[in-house]
Design an enzyme around this catalytic site. Structure first.
Site, PDB file in Angstrom:
ATOM      1  N   SER A  27       0.833  -1.196   0.000  1.00 41.12           N
ATOM      2  CA  SER A  27       0.000   0.000   0.000  1.00 41.12           C
ATOM      3  C   SER A  27       0.877   1.259   0.000  1.00 41.12           C
ATOM      4  O   SER A  27       1.700   1.431  -0.895  1.00 41.12           O
ATOM      5  CB  SER A  27      -0.969  -0.037   1.186  1.00 41.12           C
ATOM      6  OG  SER A  27      -1.986   0.916   1.036  1.00 41.12           O
ATOM      7  N   ASP A  54      -8.879  -3.777  -6.490  1.00 43.29           N
ATOM      8  CA  ASP A  54      -8.347  -3.386  -5.197  1.00 43.29           C
ATOM      9  C   ASP A  54      -9.479  -2.763  -4.370  1.00 43.29           C
ATOM     10  O   ASP A  54     -10.017  -1.714  -4.727  1.00 43.29           O
ATOM     11  CB  ASP A  54      -7.224  -2.375  -5.405  1.00 43.29           C
ATOM     12  CG  ASP A  54      -6.512  -1.986  -4.124  1.00 43.29           C
ATOM     13  OD1 ASP A  54      -7.210  -1.630  -3.160  1.00 43.29           O
ATOM     14  OD2 ASP A  54      -5.268  -2.017  -4.093  1.00 43.29           O
ATOM     15  N   HIS A 108      -6.688  -6.155  -0.869  1.00 46.03           N
ATOM     16  CA  HIS A 108      -5.777  -5.015  -0.946  1.00 46.03           C
ATOM     17  C   HIS A 108      -4.330  -5.482  -0.902  1.00 46.03           C
ATOM     18  O   HIS A 108      -3.690  -5.557  -1.928  1.00 46.03           O
ATOM     19  CB  HIS A 108      -6.080  -4.009   0.171  1.00 46.03           C
ATOM     20  CG  HIS A 108      -5.301  -2.730   0.072  1.00 46.03           C
ATOM     21  ND1 HIS A 108      -5.221  -1.997  -1.093  1.00 46.03           N
ATOM     22  CD2 HIS A 108      -4.570  -2.039   0.998  1.00 46.03           C
ATOM     23  CE1 HIS A 108      -4.477  -0.917  -0.889  1.00 46.03           C
ATOM     24  NE2 HIS A 108      -4.067  -0.929   0.372  1.00 46.03           N
TER      25      HIS A 108
END
Length: 424
Positions: free
Chosen positions: A205, A301, A368
């Site tokens: 991320s 995502d 994610h």
């Protein structure tokens, strides 16, 4: 759990539209983890994943040279990392993983952040090493015996902040992301990384974005004879219009870059020709990266869908509410639109795809981050062309086979873990 789901939801509703995305970014990984640990039960479509209970908990180490270097978290505490020494054939090899956790784009949200582990080491504890940091060869076949470092993320700008931007009297906020990166590298080099034969910088991320930004610098700090590569997980954030035609993330990134003075850490060739905030997007960053890099990214995502493509403020009627929280609840019209989102990702990485030294694993999962827990490698891990993420990354890193795997569109892949936030 220290913070109840209910209290999080009530707090969420009190935020302004501008602060909503900021808070969402910072809590996305926390919600993701809680969904795994407290809210997940297997069914016919969703395999059961949890953190491996047999993985070691690794204590926090504070940067010993941080105070001398002026490298501090948002609240002025010392930055930290977790280190596990390599052994056997991996004794001279290193894998680093930068923690994710979003960004803060205002004094108010950075002040809120400094009361959490994402802004202060005073709130950090030991962590469990799993996924790419696991020492179990069955879970991490290629990197299990390497020296492993988890880098804690406490600056709110993907390790790009510069102290010249600290002009808010009375707020006691320090923007030292770049200095944290430099001090950390110096300490790890002194710890033995300078002798690395093989090294992999990775991140998830916002940590994956930091990996892209610092990838070439990481390469430059190690021996020319070392094999050095980078891996960015769930970090190819798109400059995409939402369902109402607004570019929410573009405005948000502009605020982050301006607040933290991040432009000095971004690719100079990009900053010289466009607004620096646009250079915070991976599509621009990867054009400057010379070091071999691998992208792990879901085509759907969940963070980008929920906070960039279909933010709550853009779904006034609530038409997308169930779909944005559980992709299996999307109707055919909504799925057509999400397929367009997938196409935007594939178009954005088209130039990236042309390089032989670059690799990718793009699956069709509603998830994610996938490299730091059992989605990395296991019997039930997501696969593309019958390969797990770990196998694909290993093939790429060691030049063992094809390194560009792109899944067919949802719902074609039964091995996917698709998060269900309707259960929260």
């Amino acid at each position: 759990m220290a913070i109840s789901r209910l209290s999080i939801l009530f707090w969420w509703r009190k935020l302004s539209k501008k602060d909503l995305i900021t808070a969402a970014v910072g809590l996305a990984l926390i919600v993701f983890s809680y969904s795994f640990l407290f809210n997940h039960s297997p069914d016919n479509n969703t395999p059961d994943f949890t953190l491996n209970p047999h993985s070691d908990y690794v204590p926090l180490t504070l940067l010993s040279n941080a105070k001398h270097r002026g490298a501090f978290c948002l609240d002025g505490s010392l930055p930290g990392y977790h280190f596990r020494q390599g052994f056997g054939s991996g004794s001279n090899n290193w894998v680093l993983h930068i923690e994710g956790g979003g960004w803060c784009d205002s004094v108010a949200t950075c002040a809120l952040r400094k009361t959490t582990p994402l802004g202060s080491s005073n709130h950090m504890e030991q962590v469990q090493f799993s996924g790419i940091l696991s020492h179990n060869p069955a879970q991490n076949p290629d990197f299990f015996n390497w020296n492993k470092v988890k880098i804690r993320y406490c600056d709110g700008s993907s390790l790009t902040g510069h102290s010249e931007s600290e002009f808010y009297n009375g707020t006691h906020l320090l923007f030292r992301g770049q200095l944290i990166w430099e001090a950390l590298m110096d300490e790890l080099l002194a710890k033995g990384m300078s002798d690395a034969r093989q090294a992999l910088l990775s991140g998830c991320s916002a940590g994956g974005l930091a990996t892209m930004i610092h990838c070439d610098d990481f390469r430059a700090k190690l021996s020319n004879s070392a094999i050095v590569k980078c891996l960015a997980d769930a970090s190819f954030f798109l400059d995409e219009e939402d369902i109402n035609g607004m570019r929410t993330l573009q405005l948000f990134y502009k605020n982050v870059v301006n607040l933290h003075g991040a432009s000095k850490s971004l690719p100079k060739d990009c900053v010289d020709k466009m607004d620096p905030s646009l250079c915070f997007f991976p599509r621009q960053i990867i054009q400057s990266i010379k070091t071999p890099i691998f992208l792990v990214n879901p085509a759907y995502d969940f963070w980008q869908i929920q906070h960039v493509f279909v933010p709550t403020a853009s779904d006034v009627s609530g038409e997308w509410q169930r779909c944005r929280l559980n992709i299996q609840k999307c109707n055919s019209h909504q799925m057509d639109i999400l397929q367009g989102f997938r196409n935007s990702l594939l178009n954005a990485i088209h130039e990236f795809d042309m390089s032989k030294e670059r690799g990718m694993f793009i699956n069709s999962c509603f998830i994610h981050c996938q490299t730091w827990m059992e989605t990395w490698h296991g019997l039930n891990s997501p696969k593309v062309n019958n390969k797990t993420i770990a196998e694909a990354v290993g093939d790429w890193y060691f030049n063992k086979g094809p390194a560009k795997l792109v899944d067919c569109p949802f719902p074609c892949n039964p091995s996917c873990l698709n998060m269900d936030f309707l259960r929260a």
